[in-house]
Enzyme design. Structure first.
Site, short mmCIF file in Angstrom:
data_model
loop_
_atom_site.label_atom_id
_atom_site.label_comp_id
_atom_site.label_asym_id
_atom_site.label_seq_id
_atom_site.Cartn_x
_atom_site.Cartn_y
_atom_site.Cartn_z
N ARG A 95 -9.03 -20.79 -39.47
CA ARG A 95 -9.93 -19.85 -40.16
C ARG A 95 -9.59 -19.78 -41.64
O ARG A 95 -8.46 -19.48 -42.03
CB ARG A 95 -9.77 -18.46 -39.51
CG ARG A 95 -10.53 -17.35 -40.20
CD ARG A 95 -12.01 -17.50 -40.00
NE ARG A 95 -12.76 -16.37 -40.56
CZ ARG A 95 -14.07 -16.38 -40.71
NH1 ARG A 95 -14.79 -17.42 -40.34
NH2 ARG A 95 -14.69 -15.32 -41.22
N GLY A 146 -9.96 -10.92 -36.45
CA GLY A 146 -10.99 -10.13 -37.12
C GLY A 146 -12.12 -9.79 -36.15
O GLY A 146 -11.88 -9.54 -34.97
N SER A 199 2.12 8.77 -9.30
CA SER A 199 3.50 8.85 -9.80
C SER A 199 4.39 9.56 -8.78
O SER A 199 5.55 9.19 -8.60
CB SER A 199 3.53 9.60 -11.13
OG SER A 199 2.72 8.93 -12.07
N GLU A 220 2.83 -0.22 -10.81
CA GLU A 220 4.24 -0.23 -10.36
C GLU A 220 5.03 0.87 -11.08
O GLU A 220 6.21 0.72 -11.41
CB GLU A 220 4.88 -1.61 -10.50
CG GLU A 220 4.21 -2.59 -9.55
CD GLU A 220 5.08 -3.71 -9.04
OE1 GLU A 220 6.31 -3.58 -9.06
OE2 GLU A 220 4.50 -4.70 -8.58
N ALA A 278 0.83 -1.21 0.00
CA ALA A 278 0.00 0.00 0.00
C ALA A 278 0.86 1.26 0.00
O ALA A 278 1.23 1.78 1.06
CB ALA A 278 -0.93 -0.03 1.21
N LEU A 279 1.19 1.71 -1.21
CA LEU A 279 1.99 2.92 -1.39
C LEU A 279 1.10 4.06 -1.91
O LEU A 279 1.08 5.15 -1.37
CB LEU A 279 3.12 2.63 -2.38
CG LEU A 279 4.03 3.80 -2.78
CD1 LEU A 279 4.90 4.25 -1.61
CD2 LEU A 279 4.95 3.40 -3.96
N GLN A 296 0.93 -14.15 -46.57
CA GLN A 296 2.19 -13.62 -46.04
C GLN A 296 1.95 -12.44 -45.08
O GLN A 296 2.69 -12.26 -44.09
CB GLN A 296 3.10 -13.20 -47.18
CG GLN A 296 4.55 -13.08 -46.75
CD GLN A 296 5.45 -12.73 -47.90
OE1 GLN A 296 5.16 -11.86 -48.72
NE2 GLN A 296 6.59 -13.41 -47.99
N GLU A 324 -1.90 6.64 -3.18
CA GLU A 324 -3.02 7.32 -2.52
C GLU A 324 -3.82 8.08 -3.58
O GLU A 324 -3.34 8.25 -4.71
CB GLU A 324 -2.49 8.31 -1.46
CG GLU A 324 -1.76 7.60 -0.33
CD GLU A 324 -1.40 8.53 0.82
OE1 GLU A 324 -1.69 9.75 0.74
OE2 GLU A 324 -0.83 8.02 1.80
C1 LIG Z 1 -5.51 -1.96 -11.18
C2 LIG Z 1 -4.48 -1.20 -10.39
C3 LIG Z 1 -3.79 -1.86 -9.37
C4 LIG Z 1 -2.85 -1.16 -8.60
N1 LIG Z 1 -2.23 -1.80 -7.54
C5 LIG Z 1 -1.50 -1.06 -6.66
C6 LIG Z 1 -1.02 -1.64 -5.44
O1 LIG Z 1 -1.23 -2.83 -5.16
N2 LIG Z 1 -0.35 -0.85 -4.58
C7 LIG Z 1 -0.09 0.46 -4.82
O2 LIG Z 1 0.53 1.10 -3.99
N3 LIG Z 1 -0.51 1.03 -5.98
C8 LIG Z 1 -1.21 0.31 -6.90
N4 LIG Z 1 -1.67 0.89 -8.06
C9 LIG Z 1 -1.41 2.30 -8.31
C10 LIG Z 1 -0.52 2.56 -9.51
O3 LIG Z 1 0.81 2.23 -9.21
C11 LIG Z 1 -0.71 4.04 -9.94
O4 LIG Z 1 -1.99 4.10 -10.54
C12 LIG Z 1 0.36 4.53 -10.87
O5 LIG Z 1 1.58 4.62 -10.21
C13 LIG Z 1 0.02 5.88 -11.49
O6 LIG Z 1 -0.44 6.79 -10.53
P1 LIG Z 1 -1.80 7.61 -10.82
O7 LIG Z 1 -2.85 6.61 -11.19
O8 LIG Z 1 -2.07 8.50 -9.67
O9 LIG Z 1 -1.49 8.46 -12.11
P2 LIG Z 1 -0.81 9.91 -12.18
O10 LIG Z 1 0.43 9.92 -11.36
O11 LIG Z 1 -1.85 10.94 -11.88
O12 LIG Z 1 -0.42 9.99 -13.70
C14 LIG Z 1 -1.31 10.42 -14.73
C15 LIG Z 1 -0.51 10.50 -16.03
O13 LIG Z 1 0.56 11.45 -15.90
C16 LIG Z 1 1.78 10.86 -16.26
N5 LIG Z 1 2.88 11.43 -15.47
C17 LIG Z 1 2.90 11.65 -14.12
N6 LIG Z 1 4.10 12.18 -13.77
C18 LIG Z 1 4.84 12.27 -14.91
C19 LIG Z 1 6.17 12.73 -15.20
N7 LIG Z 1 6.99 13.15 -14.24
N8 LIG Z 1 6.57 12.70 -16.49
C20 LIG Z 1 5.76 12.25 -17.48
N9 LIG Z 1 4.50 11.80 -17.26
C21 LIG Z 1 4.06 11.81 -15.99
C22 LIG Z 1 1.60 9.38 -15.94
O14 LIG Z 1 2.51 8.57 -16.64
C23 LIG Z 1 0.16 9.16 -16.39
O15 LIG Z 1 0.13 8.96 -17.79
C24 LIG Z 1 -2.58 0.20 -8.88
C25 LIG Z 1 -3.26 0.84 -9.92
C26 LIG Z 1 -4.21 0.16 -10.65
C27 LIG Z 1 -4.97 0.90 -11.74
#
Ligand SMILES: Cc1cc2nc3c(=O)[nH]c(=O)nc-3n(C[C@H](O)[C@H](O)[C@H](O)COP(=O)(O)OP(=O)(O)OC[C@H]3O[C@@H](n4cnc5c(N)ncnc54)[C@H](O)[C@@H]3O)c2cc1C
Length: 390
Positions: A274, A351, A138, A375, A130-131, A285, A133
């Site tokens: 198919r 298709g 990101s 991740e 759980a990292l 090809q 929020e």
């Molecule tokens: C199904 C699912 C399972 C998950 N499981 C876990 C889990 O078990 N534990 C846990 O802790 N987390 C989990 N996550 C969270 C996941 O790691 C985050 O969703 C991910 O890190 C992206 O964060 P965000 O969704 O807030 O997107 P944001 O950080 O808001 O990003 C939105 C967009 O901005 C881009 N962006 C952000 N910063 C930059 C930058 N510096 N440069 C360029 N582009 C950028 C991103 O690439 C993305 O395209 C899960 C997510 C999902 C959807």
């Protein structure tokens, strides 16, 4: 179980090949039959959990001294790859068991390892990580969940979002702020138990893919836990969380690889059956070239993933960090992009039929998408790689 000395660089040993055969048979017999239904019903793949526990394959990374199988990183990758080949949701059982427990294995006290690894290894408990929020994805260091010391205890308050296997797992590695003045150096990691008073879960997210894997919020409302549940020293939680991801991004690469291989295997069979214009479409090809490209990309992704797994194993055995951070990010980024391309091409090869739920490639294409997001998104992987160029 295979050990780090058993494979040279990234070439799987005979023991790894035997493991692959065993897990492939198990996955095809006991997990594949439920893949469509867990997706359709968005339900936890209980049958997969039971089959993996019965085969002692649900958390094979747990070291032998804590009751586990002590499998190396490549063996763990092979298990995840083979499960993902038939059901991506189910592959998150071994993958997230490693993700959730690795902070304890890497940085936890002996007491924590003894207490929490044994139930995990036995299959009595799963582990989540759980990292993230709602406002810290990101930029995970921007988290708001707090842990405040109170005598021999810490009191945790906050919301964790997107937590894989939340509600199913007994144990959670939770990252929380212990010193708000220090940003990432003021974050600490803790083991929180599902049964701790004040822990509750949000409704399952309604997702595009990996619908069999529950993703929920975790609410921490005045959760009072003993201070010895802290993983490592105060202020080291973020570093442990990042170190963990260096190793586990390789498991996401494995998941992506498995999804891509599953899609290629299905499409390969389909194009022989198919017929259009009086012959199997596989005789054209244009179709053969698509299959060749798909296979080529998968082989490249596999080589990068296994090389990263070998690196991960050497680092875990005390071989120094080296370029693991780059390798883990590169494997995850490359393999997940390949999974998206290959599954999209598999739908194309079927298709109109490929676009329906009557065939598995539609599910595989939806499942592949998440590997580019969690991740750390693939943009974030590129940031990580750029900062750690070899
Ligand atoms: C199904 C699912 C399972 C998950 N499981 C876990 C889990 O078990 N534990 C846990 O802790 N987390 C989990 N996550 C969270 C996941 O790691 C985050 O969703 C991910 O890190 C992206 O964060 P965000 O969704 O807030 O997107 P944001 O950080 O808001 O990003 C939105 C967009 O901005 C881009 N962006 C952000 N910063 C930059 C930058 N510096 N440069 C360029 N582009 C950028 C991103 O690439 C993305 O395209 C899960 C997510 C999902 C959807």
């Amino acid at each position: 179980m295979a050990g780090s000395a058993d494979f040279d660089l990234y070439r799987p040993s005979e023991e790894h090949d035997m493991l692959r055969d065993a897990i492939r048979s198990l996955a095809e017999a006991k997990i594949a039959p439920y893949a469509a239904v867990v997706d359709e019903e968005s339900r936890f793949p209980q049958e997969a959990l039971e089959a993996l526990v019965a085969g002692d394959l649900h958390a094979i990374h747990v070291p032998e001294e804590y009751g586990g199988a002590g499998a190396d990183a490549l063996a763990t990758v092979i298990v995840i790859e083979e499960v993902a080949r038939v059901c991506a949701s189910s592959s998150l059982i071994p993958a997230v068991n490693k993700l959730g427990s690795l902070p304890v294995i890497l940085s936890g006290s002996e007491d924590l390892k003894k207490k929490y690894m044994a139930p995990l290894a036995k299959g009595d408990a799963m582990f989540s990580y759980a990292l993230s929020e709602p406002d810290a994805g990101s930029d995970a260091a921007g988290m708001k969940t707090k842990a405040v010391r109170d005598g021999d205890h810490y009191v945790l308050n906050g919301v964790k979002r997107w937590i894989t296997n939340a509600g199913v797992s007994e144990y959670y590695t939770v990252m929380a702020v212990t010193d708000p003045t220090k940003r990432s150096k003021g974050i600490s990691a803790f083991v929180v138990e599902k049964s701790d008073e004040g822990v509750s879960f949000g409704a399952p997210e309604k997702k595009l893919g990996i619908k069999g894997s529950p993703t929920r919020e975790v609410y921490l409302d005045n959760v009072r836990i003993p201070a010895d549940r802290m993983i490592g020293e105060e202020g080291t939680g973020f570093a442990t969380a990042m170190k963990t991801l260096d190793h586990t991004r390789i498991t996401i690469a494995a998941q992506a690889l498995g999804i891509a291989q599953g899609a290629l295997d299905y499409a390969k069979g389909y194009v022989q059956e198919r017929k259009q214009f009086g012959k199997p479409i596989g005789d054209f090809q244009g179709i053969q070239f698509m299959l060749a490209d798909m296979a080529m990309k998968i082989e490249a992704a596999r080589a990068l993933t296994y090389q990263a797994a070998a690196k991960s194993e050497r680092v875990a055995a005390g071989g120094g960090e080296g370029d693991l951070t780059f390798q883990g990010a590169a494997a995850k980024c490359f393999a997940s992009d390949v999974a998206m391309e290959v599954t999209t091409d598999a739908v194309q090869l079927l298709g109109g039929y490929g676009y329906t739920r009557d065939y598995p490639v539609e599910r595989m294409m939806r499942d592949a998408k998440i590997t580019q997001i969690y991740e750390g998104t693939n943009q974030v992987q590129r940031v990580v790689m750029a900062r750690n160029l070899p």
